[in-house]
Design a protein around this motif. Structure first.
Motif, PDB file in Angstrom:
ATOM      1  N   LYS A  50       0.812  -1.196   0.000  1.00 53.75           N
ATOM      2  CA  LYS A  50       0.000   0.000   0.000  1.00 53.75           C
ATOM      3  C   LYS A  50       0.856   1.261   0.000  1.00 53.75           C
ATOM      4  O   LYS A  50       0.456   2.299  -0.488  1.00 53.75           O
ATOM      5  CB  LYS A  50      -0.915  -0.028   1.221  1.00 53.75           C
ATOM      6  CG  LYS A  50      -1.990   1.029   1.189  1.00 53.75           C
ATOM      7  CD  LYS A  50      -2.839   0.920   2.421  1.00 53.75           C
ATOM      8  CE  LYS A  50      -3.723   2.135   2.573  1.00 53.75           C
ATOM      9  NZ  LYS A  50      -4.437   2.129   3.826  1.00 53.75           N
ATOM     10  N   ASP A  51       2.034   1.182   0.577  1.00 55.24           N
ATOM     11  CA  ASP A  51       2.818   2.399   0.699  1.00 55.24           C
ATOM     12  C   ASP A  51       3.811   2.580  -0.449  1.00 55.24           C
ATOM     13  O   ASP A  51       4.715   3.380  -0.368  1.00 55.24           O
ATOM     14  CB  ASP A  51       3.554   2.424   2.045  1.00 55.24           C
ATOM     15  CG  ASP A  51       4.459   1.219   2.193  1.00 55.24           C
ATOM     16  OD1 ASP A  51       5.228   1.190   3.142  1.00 55.24           O
ATOM     17  OD2 ASP A  51       4.366   0.320   1.349  1.00 55.24           O
ATOM     18  N   ASN A  53       4.676   4.017  -3.962  1.00 55.76           N
ATOM     19  CA  ASN A  53       4.209   4.977  -4.952  1.00 55.76           C
ATOM     20  C   ASN A  53       4.172   4.305  -6.301  1.00 55.76           C
ATOM     21  O   ASN A  53       5.136   3.685  -6.722  1.00 55.76           O
ATOM     22  CB  ASN A  53       5.158   6.180  -5.019  1.00 55.76           C
ATOM     23  CG  ASN A  53       4.922   7.113  -3.870  1.00 55.76           C
ATOM     24  OD1 ASN A  53       3.948   6.981  -3.143  1.00 55.76           O
ATOM     25  ND2 ASN A  53       5.820   8.045  -3.698  1.00 55.76           N
ATOM     26  N   ASP A 145      -3.152   1.296  -7.433  1.00 55.02           N
ATOM     27  CA  ASP A 145      -2.943   1.966  -6.143  1.00 55.02           C
ATOM     28  C   ASP A 145      -4.243   2.717  -5.825  1.00 55.02           C
ATOM     29  O   ASP A 145      -4.355   3.906  -6.092  1.00 55.02           O
ATOM     30  CB  ASP A 145      -1.760   2.939  -6.262  1.00 55.02           C
ATOM     31  CG  ASP A 145      -1.311   3.461  -4.913  1.00 55.02           C
ATOM     32  OD1 ASP A 145      -1.742   2.922  -3.871  1.00 55.02           O
ATOM     33  OD2 ASP A 145      -0.532   4.435  -4.895  1.00 55.02           O
ATOM     34  N   SER A 150      -6.855   3.661   0.079  1.00 54.54           N
ATOM     35  CA  SER A 150      -6.031   4.603   0.833  1.00 54.54           C
ATOM     36  C   SER A 150      -6.870   5.467   1.768  1.00 54.54           C
ATOM     37  O   SER A 150      -6.459   5.797   2.876  1.00 54.54           O
ATOM     38  CB  SER A 150      -5.266   5.495  -0.158  1.00 54.54           C
ATOM     39  OG  SER A 150      -4.467   6.411   0.521  1.00 54.54           O
ATOM     40  N   PRO A 287      -3.307   8.281  -4.260  1.00 54.65           N
ATOM     41  CA  PRO A 287      -2.677   8.093  -2.939  1.00 54.65           C
ATOM     42  C   PRO A 287      -1.234   8.581  -2.880  1.00 54.65           C
ATOM     43  O   PRO A 287      -0.730   8.887  -1.798  1.00 54.65           O
ATOM     44  CB  PRO A 287      -2.751   6.574  -2.736  1.00 54.65           C
ATOM     45  CG  PRO A 287      -3.921   6.150  -3.545  1.00 54.65           C
ATOM     46  CD  PRO A 287      -3.884   7.033  -4.766  1.00 54.65           C
ATOM     47  N   SER A 288      -0.560   8.643  -4.024  1.00 55.57           N
ATOM     48  CA  SER A 288       0.804   9.161  -4.004  1.00 55.57           C
ATOM     49  C   SER A 288       0.824  10.607  -3.521  1.00 55.57           C
ATOM     50  O   SER A 288       1.810  11.071  -2.965  1.00 55.57           O
ATOM     51  CB  SER A 288       1.430   9.088  -5.402  1.00 55.57           C
ATOM     52  OG  SER A 288       1.559   7.751  -5.801  1.00 55.57           O
ATOM     53  N   GLU A 291      -1.223  10.168   0.624  1.00 52.83           N
ATOM     54  CA  GLU A 291      -0.652   9.397   1.728  1.00 52.83           C
ATOM     55  C   GLU A 291       0.485  10.121   2.445  1.00 52.83           C
ATOM     56  O   GLU A 291       0.568  10.040   3.673  1.00 52.83           O
ATOM     57  CB  GLU A 291      -0.231   8.010   1.246  1.00 52.83           C
ATOM     58  CG  GLU A 291      -1.471   7.147   1.012  1.00 52.83           C
ATOM     59  CD  GLU A 291      -1.164   5.679   0.808  1.00 52.83           C
ATOM     60  OE1 GLU A 291       0.022   5.317   0.707  1.00 52.83           O
ATOM     61  OE2 GLU A 291      -2.123   4.906   0.766  1.00 52.83           O
ATOM     62  N   GLN A 294      -1.284  12.186   4.870  1.00 51.13           N
ATOM     63  CA  GLN A 294      -1.803  11.375   5.979  1.00 51.13           C
ATOM     64  C   GLN A 294      -0.690  11.014   6.954  1.00 51.13           C
ATOM     65  O   GLN A 294      -0.836  11.144   8.169  1.00 51.13           O
ATOM     66  CB  GLN A 294      -2.438  10.094   5.439  1.00 51.13           C
ATOM     67  CG  GLN A 294      -3.774  10.296   4.776  1.00 51.13           C
ATOM     68  CD  GLN A 294      -4.215   9.020   4.098  1.00 51.13           C
ATOM     69  OE1 GLN A 294      -3.612   8.586   3.118  1.00 51.13           O
ATOM     70  NE2 GLN A 294      -5.255   8.414   4.591  1.00 51.13           N
TER      71      GLN A 294
END
Ligand code: SF4
Ligand code: SF4
Ligand code: SF4
Length: 336
Positions: A50-51, A53, A145, A150, A287-288, A291, A294
């Protein structure tokens, strides 16, 4: 309407290949399971972090090894068999009669996915051939992604190793943040369910089919073999060969190969994608962008309500950009 029924029953058992010579699909004469195994054997199934990029360059090594579906919109005749099959396999959807999928008046307005429909087919005018409209099936794109995953703070949405984005109603708290985050405006909410409302979206038929190597129900049901199920890496090759072989038939763009870091569903079209309601996106996943925000907020122990406010503002910004890209998927009832 001419719907070719032959061959559809074999779709699940037999791998189908597209012939560049004839411009049609042909049965490869091997077992579908073996076909999937062979494809999987080339590089194995990718595990998604998930993390990570998701940049276009990284896709070539990992994300393209997941499964996906190539949709050739030039072959679709708008029979809605895919919608019917989706309704039948997803028992949690309200039951519709088989006859309700014969109603072509639904094409008079643009539809979006809804709490009772994981997939919809829309009709578009074909400027080059007015008597031959273009039909386009749409559902969750199963992003490499996914912004919905996310955004979900309780892990109700998850990206599976085969490419599916799954939803767990038992974890969902109904915040609907996934609906705001999705760049394709896919997740729908059961507003009519007062007691146990859930978010609804296509599951890539994960539980019943794709986790077992079987094609999704909508793919299997299509009599025109509009959709090809397989490893994404192979689907990209097939799509590019078609574009190369038939430059007059396709615009030279494979939607979903790079958009937002890539999607499991890939599309070929004879019309520019903005004409069939596909938003124009860059190569970097949503999400890139979100996140790092976040993570920074959590690192400094900013309270959750502040997190919602900041991310909500960011999503509003993305939505404004999406509106500018002239996506009209959310403009129900407006024929182009
Ligand atoms: S299309 Fe939307 S709902 Fe589907 S995986 Fe992507 S972000 Fe999630
Ligand atoms: S993949 Fe399954 S859930 Fe998704 S649209 Fe097709 S039939 Fe419906
Ligand atoms: S995708 Fe296939 S099943 Fe769905 S409407 Fe088009 S031709 Fe019919």
């Amino acid at each position: 309407m001419s719907c070719r029924k032959d061959g559809a029953k074999n779709w699940d058992q037999q791998a189908i290949a597209f012939s560049l010579e004839t411009g049609k699909y042909h049965n490869m004469g091997i077992n579908r399971r073996d076909f999937i195994k062979q494809l999987a054997g080339i590089g194995g199934i990718a595990l998604f972090a998930k993390d990570v990029n998701v940049w276009a360059g990284e896709q070539t090594t990992t994300l393209r090894d997941s499964l996906g579906v190539l949709v050739d919109t030039t072959l679709c005749v708008g029979c809605r068999s895919c919608e019917k099959a989706c309704n039948q396999i997803n028992q949690e959807l309200p039951r519709k009669t088989p006859q309700s999928f014969n109603d072509n008046s639904v094409f008079d307005k643009k539809r979006r996915m809804a709490a009772d429909s994981y997939t919809v087919v829309n009709r578009y005018n074909n400027p080059g051939n007015s008597g031959n409209p273009v039909y386009v099936k749409f559902q969750c794109m199963h992003c490499a992604d996914p912004a919905c995953v996310s955004a979900c703070i309780v892990g109700a949405l998850t990206k599976e190793s085969n490419g599916a984005v799954k939803y767990d109603p038992w974890k969902c708290i109904g915040c609907r943040y996934c609906m705001t985050a999705c760049p394709f405006q896919v997740p729908a909410y059961e507003y009519n369910n007062a007691t146990t409302p859930q978010v609804r979206k296509c599951t890539f038929c994960f539980e019943k089919r794709t986790s077992k190597g079987k094609a999704p129900a909508c793919v299997q049901a299509c009599p025109m073999e509009v959709m090809t199920f397989g490893k994404k890496r192979e689907l990209i090759k097939i799509a590019k060969k078609r574009i190369e072989k038939y430059p007059d038939r396709y615009i030279p763009h494979l939607y979903g190969e790079h958009e937002l870091g890539g999607t499991s569903w890939l599309y070929l079209s004879s019309l520019p994608f903005e004409k069939i309601d596909f938003p124009k996106f860059g190569y970097i996943s949503t999400p890139s962008y979100t996140e790092p925000i976040q993570h920074a907020i959590f690192k400094h122990f900013i309270p959750p309500l502040t997190l919602f406010a900041v991310l909500g503002g960011f999503m509003w910004f993305l939505r404004q950009r999406k509106t500018e890209s002239k996506s009209v998927l959310n403009e129900e009832g407006q024929e182009k």
